[in-house]
Design a protein around this motif. Structure first.
Motif, PDB file in Angstrom:
ATOM      1  N   LEU A 104       0.904  -1.254  -0.118  1.00  0.00           N
ATOM      2  CA  LEU A 104      -0.090   0.051  -0.096  1.00  0.00           C
ATOM      3  C   LEU A 104       0.820   1.042   0.055  1.00  0.00           C
ATOM      4  CD1 LEU A 104      -2.946  -0.889   2.495  1.00  0.00           C
ATOM      5  CD2 LEU A 104      -3.049  -0.595  -0.057  1.00  0.00           C
ATOM      6  N   ALA A 105       1.872   1.341   0.809  1.00  0.00           N
ATOM      7  CA  ALA A 105       2.576   2.186   0.910  1.00  0.00           C
ATOM      8  C   ALA A 105       3.530   2.565  -0.535  1.00  0.00           C
ATOM      9  CB  ALA A 105       3.806   2.270   1.973  1.00  0.00           C
ATOM     10  N   LEU A 106       3.977   1.589  -0.876  1.00  0.00           N
ATOM     11  CA  LEU A 106       4.566   1.677  -2.276  1.00  0.00           C
ATOM     12  C   LEU A 106       3.505   2.462  -3.278  1.00  0.00           C
ATOM     13  CD1 LEU A 106       7.149  -1.192  -2.602  1.00  0.00           C
ATOM     14  CD2 LEU A 106       7.689   0.930  -2.532  1.00  0.00           C
ATOM     15  N   SER A 107       2.479   1.842  -3.427  1.00  0.00           N
ATOM     16  CA  SER A 107       1.357   2.321  -4.375  1.00  0.00           C
ATOM     17  C   SER A 107       1.086   3.791  -4.007  1.00  0.00           C
ATOM     18  CB  SER A 107      -0.039   1.591  -4.083  1.00  0.00           C
ATOM     19  OG  SER A 107       0.387   0.106  -4.167  1.00  0.00           O
ATOM     20  N   VAL A 108       0.924   4.150  -2.863  1.00  0.00           N
ATOM     21  CA  VAL A 108       0.470   5.673  -2.385  1.00  0.00           C
ATOM     22  C   VAL A 108       1.827   6.427  -2.993  1.00  0.00           C
ATOM     23  CG1 VAL A 108       0.186   7.378  -0.849  1.00  0.00           C
ATOM     24  CG2 VAL A 108      -1.028   4.901  -0.934  1.00  0.00           C
TER      25      VAL A 108
ATOM     26  N   GLY B 228      -0.318   2.887  -9.952  1.00  0.00           N
ATOM     27  CA  GLY B 228      -0.328   2.818  -8.353  1.00  0.00           C
ATOM     28  C   GLY B 228      -1.744   2.565  -7.894  1.00  0.00           C
ATOM     29  N   TYR B 229      -2.873   3.495  -8.309  1.00  0.00           N
ATOM     30  CA  TYR B 229      -4.281   3.156  -8.020  1.00  0.00           C
ATOM     31  C   TYR B 229      -4.667   1.829  -7.995  1.00  0.00           C
ATOM     32  CZ  TYR B 229      -5.262   8.282  -7.619  1.00  0.00           C
ATOM     33  OH  TYR B 229      -5.339   9.497  -7.071  1.00  0.00           O
ATOM     34  N   CYS B 230      -4.303   1.219  -9.367  1.00  0.00           N
ATOM     35  CA  CYS B 230      -4.539  -0.061  -9.477  1.00  0.00           C
ATOM     36  C   CYS B 230      -4.178  -1.259  -8.493  1.00  0.00           C
ATOM     37  CB  CYS B 230      -4.333  -0.805 -10.748  1.00  0.00           C
ATOM     38  SG  CYS B 230      -5.010  -0.093 -12.164  1.00  0.00           S
TER      39      CYS B 230
END
Lengths: 640, 529
Positions: B287-291, B320-322
């Motif tokens: 999650l952190a990497l995505s955000v 990143g949203y996906c």
């Protein structure tokens, strides 16, 4: 009411026709299609309004989900419309004023090459705005909310070859998006808290689930208010609205004065129950509204662009509406929204008529003495000005005074005092505008003056219609008279619950009629003082303003440069953001991250370069290696 | 599940492009137009043949449909096992749809070695469809690697000035990730034998394996690296801008539209169901990497002066949203992630086509070379704006539906991540509108731009179908969302029934905890009275 979807559908159809085939249509058809669409919506809404009136029964709220839009997991959002007194009033204002402005536009834009594109955008705007006010849930409201923002972007930048216009459009969209950020978060929170986004469900559940002042509700309402601040141009996100004046003037009248910018007020009023349960948020609404009202008025005092003065005036008046809502007088806020739509649209269209007559001149310093040359424009503009200044019996008097009175009666003397001071400023800058434009000696070039002529019928008829509304629009809510508050009675079902909740948390008021009459006289006196002051400065002794400006140079420059807020945002937010982006790209992305990737490749090449040396190509090297390997192998086998 | 058509339809779709390649090879090199038409015809037929998948798809079940399952390499228990479920259905359709349009989009841009170019595109299509349909590890891996080869040639032969660098980087970077995955697959293969006593490469058999936690972690990491590079997730994304900038238009469209979905699909097909424990353990990190990717990609986009690079970096943000939606591990987020894959394929694919149109006219991608284009290309301007708006998630267009669901899902999973991710919406408006303003609005300052022609019939033909879906998904996404219901629910149950229940039913108790620290009532009393 079954076919309520027709109300936004008419202008949307107009948008499709003009958008797809506009280039091939004759101009007059483009304009007529757009106007007809608005007229149809208005007629339909008017019929809905009048039918119960004739039968002498209260309007029955109507709600209908037409189809499911998004469904996933627990989220289910319908395309559903809600017609209640509040939304119907908004629809009437949007379609009524909108229709007049559409008609006016035919004259104003008559020789513009983008004629059909203009009407396509304008119809699309109306459709989105109607969706906004008719939506029965937060998400659909957000669709309209973003839709009107998009149309605002397109219409501000309508003259796309003009750099300042397209920059202003972009600025409007992005600043609005900052507000929308809050709105979206609020939507997520509401969905999570209530499991639904439907207005009726949320408003019904809130008082049972939460006590007044519950942190969850405070968070929701504050985030919603962030959205309202962006859309309705309040401190500190008001900066886009004055720039939005780069668009065509009828657009300023419709979108940036009468309708779209009031969406924030509408939204706060729509969520009145939530705000009633969140006293801190409600107090903040009042404080921000009041501060904006005075702040924007001070900037309006010294601006030299006729439309910018009106723009700051709009920001200021929107502040009054929020003040009304913030002190719990939602009816007063919506009342002022309505009357403001009439007289501010009138003022913008009037200024458009002046600009049209002067062939694009917007600078007050090159106007003056136009009263005789533009009589219709002058008298209608005067009606709008008197309404805005709050002079009896024009519309603005009733609505603004109700807000002031409610602020005082609600126990906010400080807010009342500031708002009263704002009223004085309002009267001053408006009459300064009138005197500089229509009175005194003409300061335009002789060539321009010779060609000055009254605007065509398509433009003057809407002006006259709006002037009538600016006069009588306030008579639906007359104070101190028994049965005078007809608008309040009409809207009562919507705000009943919120008012009930607010009354529970507040001691009974003992203010009487004599107090209300006294305060009314006081605000009237403030307005007249403002007018007198403007008269003295700009008509009686025209050299005085310059002297004052010189005397208080620093103060004057501060106001003229709008407190340098734009410059501050530019250097404190925009530039750092741009530099950060640049730094992230060139510094982090190219150097560090991609450097590491290419570094791995370099490392592999370097290592393989060393390993390559083992392959010498001499047969005796290989032979010795084979022998050594064989020996090693045998030793290993034997030693096991 | 049985095959509803009594016909190996998935194989048919997968290998139809190969038939086209054979046909192309028989055509004389000089007849370029014929080659183009055959290639386009093949891809259109493939798309038409793939359409019945949607109509005959049973939305009520999570089980695999249109299954084909025959032994392939018996001594290693490798099977030829194909099938699709609600997760892969739309991706297969997206692939066949975009492939046809991509071929149409480089009709005139590529004039050299047309035969090889078209053959590469068709070969690529086979590989992509195969990846989405394969249910056997070996089969999957074959298709996975097969895709690299034509893409390598498309970038390396028909690309821009730095094409060799970009192609090699693309190939080696993604390949090195895949190798880790191969090792992990082999480990799984032997571990499965130890646990059950049978050898199998069947992906579905691994769903019930129940590996111990620490082993799950290592295998998850191996898959993670392979897929994170493919997505690409921050910080594994730097091959993407290079590949996009150098690739020809069709290459970029396919790369952004389909290839970037492979990584996310991989997570859904392997990581989540096979390593549920590791998935939950790694959730905060992913999650952190995505955000970070959402914000970082958008920020870097702002700084770009090359339109294509800008769109490439915006992909990092969108993907990143996906990832965010998927690793929120709840129904809303997962569905949003799936629909956003389709949306990104359409919107970003269309953006690359639009950049291609500009490039074909002016042979530059620098924003500063344009300005005032709306004056000479009004229809193009309107469609460009629509696509840009869809990409920045304006309601009524497709992007909003996906982003909304993802953000709701993220919000449920983590307040902080959800809030920060929402900022991406502001940044999205900034880089797209700023770029649009500089390219389309203003005065025409360059003489070369004075006489640009508006869109041609062929350009309408490949842009309008995408626009149709952009509006359709935005206004009425139900036909698309409903296909994934059963599969998503089942996937979440597989990952962790407890987790998914907890995350969907949760009431926001955190809020009272957090906000209670600020005493609003106290503040309210102090204000204004």
């Amino acid at each position: 009411m079954e076919n309520a979807w027709l109300i936004p559908a008419f202008p949307f159809t107009g948008f499709l026709i003009n958008g797809l085939f506009g280039d091939r249509l004759k101009r007059i058809f483009s304009g007529c299609i757009a106007c007809t669409a608005m007229a149809l919506s208005f007629t339909y809404a008017l019929a809905l309004f009048i039918r119960p009136l004739l039968a002498d029964v209260p309007l029955e709220a109507f709600e209908r989900d037409y189809f499911t839009w998004i469904e996933a997991g627990t989220l289910k959002v319908a395309f559903g419309l809600l017609i209640d007194p509040l939304s119907l009033l908004m629809v009437l204002v949007v379609t009524g004023v909108g229709f007049l402005i559409h008609v006016y536009s035919i004259g104003y834009m008559h020789d513009d090459p983008g004629f059909s594109r203009y009407f396509a955008y304008l119809n699309l705007f109306a459709a989105a705005m109607l969706l906004l006010v008719l939506a029965n849930n937060f998400l659909l409201l957000f669709v309209g909310w973003e839709g009107v923002g998009l149309c605002s972007y397109l219409l501000i930048g309508f003259w796309y070859e003009k750099q300042s216009a397209t920059d202003a459009g972009k600025k409007a969209f992005i600043v609005n998006r900052i507000g929308d950020f809050g709105f979206l978060l609020a939507i997520f929170l509401i969905f999570w808290t209530f499991g639904s986004l439907d207005f009726q469900v949320v408003m019904a559940a809130a008082p049972d689930l939460f006590p007044a002042g519950a942190p969850t509700l405070t968070a929701i309402t504050l985030l919603l208010f962030l959205g309202a601040i962006g859309k309705s141009a309040q401190l500190p996100l008001y900066v886009w609205l004055p720039d939005a004046m780069e668009g065509p003037t009828p657009v300023s009248a419709l979108i940036h004065a009468a309708t779209m910018v009031t969406a924030g007020v509408y939204m706060v009023a729509r969520c009145s129950v939530l705000y009633a349960l969140a006293p801190f948020a409600l107090g903040l609404v009042a404080a921000v509204g009041c501060a904006t009202a005075v702040y924007a008025a001070t900037i309006g005092l010294v601006q030299n662009d006729i439309k910018r003065v009106l723009a700051y005036s709009t920001v200021s008046q929107l502040g009054y509406m929020f003040l009304g809502c913030g002190v719990g007088a939602f009816v007063a806020g919506i009342f002022h929204l309505m009357t403001h739509a009439f007289f501010k649209a009138l003022l913008f269209l009037g200024s458009g008529s002046v600009i049209h007559a002067l062939h694009g001149e917007q600078d007050l310093r090159r106007m003056g003495g136009l009263r005789a040359r533009l009589p219709l424009t002058y008298w209608t503009f005067m009606a709008g000005t008197l309404a805005l200044c709050g002079i009896v019996p024009f519309a603005g008097f009733f609505s603004k005074d109700e807000i002031l009175w409610e602020a005082f009666a609600g126990g906010h003397p400080l807010l009342y005092g500031l708002a009263l001071f704002g009223a004085l400023l309002t009267a001053f800058y408006m009459f300064r505008l009138v005197f500089l434009t229509f009175h005194g000696t003409p300061r335009a070039g002789a060539e321009t003056l010779a060609k000055v002529h009254e605007s065509p019928r398509t433009m003057t008829i809407p002006l006259m219609a709006l002037a009538v509304l600016a006069l009588v629009g306030g008579w639906v809510q007359v104070p101190l008279v028994a049965a005078g508050k007809r608008l309040g009675a009409f809207l009562a079902p919507v705000f009943e619950k919120a008012e009930h909740l607010l009354a529970a948390g507040r001691p009974l008021q003992h203010a009487g009629a004599w107090q209300e009459g006294l305060l009314m006289g006081l605000s009237l006196a403030a307005a007249i003082a403002g007018i007198a002051f403007a008269y003295r400065l700009y008509l009686a002794r025209p050299q005085l303003p310059n002297r004052i400006a010189e005397r208080f140079g620093a103060c004057y420059r501060l106001l003229l440069n709008k407190y340098y807020v734009d410059e501050f945002y530019q250097s404190a937010l925009v530039e750092p953001l741009r530099r950060l982006a640049e730094g992230l790209w060139r510094g982090i992305d190219v150097r560090v991250i991609d450097g590491a990737v290419n570094g791995c490749a370099q490392l592999a090449i370097a290592l393989s370069g060393r390993l390559r040396r083992l392959q010498t190509g001499y047969v005796h090297h290989y032979a010795w290696t084979v022998v050594a390997g064989a020996c090693g192998f045998f030793i290993y086998i034997l030693s096991r | 599940m049985m095959n509803a058509l009594n016909l190996p339809i998935l194989s048919l779709i997968t290998y139809l492009p190969l038939v086209g390649i054979v046909a192309i090879c028989l055509i004389n090199n000089s007849r370029q137009d014929l080659i183009r038409w055959v290639a386009f015809g093949t891809s259109v037929v493939t798309f038409l043949v793939s359409l019945p998948l949607y109509f005959m798809f049973d939305c009520g079940t999570w089980e695999m449909q249109f299954v084909e399952d025959v032994p392939w390499i018996s001594q290693f228990a490798v099977r030829y096992h194909m099938g699709i479920d609600g997760i892969s259905l739309l991706l297969v359709l997206l692939t066949t749809f975009l492939s046809a349009l991509a071929i149409l989009s480089t009709w005139t841009a590529v004039t050299e070695r047309v035969k090889g170019y078209m053959a590469s595109l068709l070969f690529l299509e086979t590989g992509m469809i195969g990846v989405f349909c394969a249910l056997d590890f070996v089969l999957f891996y074959v298709f996975w690697e097969v895709m690299l080869i034509p893409m390598y040639f498309i970038i390396g032969i028909w690309g821009g000035p730095r094409r060799i660098y970009a192609a090699v980087k693309f190939f080696i970077y993604t390949m090195s990730g895949s190798v880790l995955m191969l090792v992990a697959i082999l480990v799984l293969y032997f571990m499965n034998f130890e646990a059950t006593g049978t050898y199998t490469f069947d992906i579905l058999d691994y769903y019930n394996l129940g590996l111990p936690g620490n082993i799950q972690m290592w295998l998850f990491l191996a898959f993670f690296v392979a897929f994170a590079i493919k997505v690409p997730m921050f910080p594994f994304h730097t091959w993407l801008p290079d590949a996009h900038v150098e690739a020809p238009t069709a290459g970029s469209v396919i790369l952004a539209g389909v290839l970037l979905k492979m990584g996310i699909y991989g997570f859904l097909r392997f990581c989540l169901p096979i390593f549920p424990q590791a998935t939950i353990d790694f959730m905060p990190i992913v999650l952190a990497l995505s955000v970070v990717g959402i914000i970082y990609g958008a920020m870097v986009s702002i700084a770009q002066d090359d339109i294509k690079k800008l769109v490439a970096y915006s992909s990092v943000s969108h993907l990143g949203y996906c990832m965010l939606g998927m690793f929120a591990l709840n129904v809303d987020g997962l569905k949003g992630s799936l629909i956003q894959m389709i949306n990104h394929g359409l919107s970003t694919g269309a953006l690359f086509m639009i950049v291609g149109m500009l490039y074909e006219r002016r042979h530059t991608r620098l924003i500063s070379e344009y300005g005032g284009i709306m004056k000479v290309m009004p229809m193009f301007a309107a469609l460009f704006l629509l696509v840009a708006l869809s990409s920045m998630g304006v309601p009524g267009l497709n992007g909003f539906v996906g982003e909304l669901l993802i953000l709701i899902g993220a919000f449920k999973a983590s307040l902080a991540f959800g809030m920060v991710a929402t900022i991406g919406l502001i940044l999205g408006a900034i880089y797209l509108l700023w770029m649009y303003r500089r390219v389309m609005y203003g005065q025409i300052t360059k003489a070369e731009n004075q006489n640009l022609k508006d869109m041609t019939g062929r350009e309408y033909a490949y842009l309008l179908p995408i626009v149709l879906f952009i509006v359709w998904i935005g206004v009425y996404p139900k036909p698309f969302l409903k296909t994934m219901d059963a599969s998503v629910d089942h996937l979440l149950e597989t990952v962790n029934p407890r987790t998914s229940a907890r995350m969907d039913g949760a009431k926001p108790t955190w809020l009272n905890d957090v906000v209670a620290r600020v005493d609003f009532q106290q503040l309210a009393k102090g204000q204004g009275r």
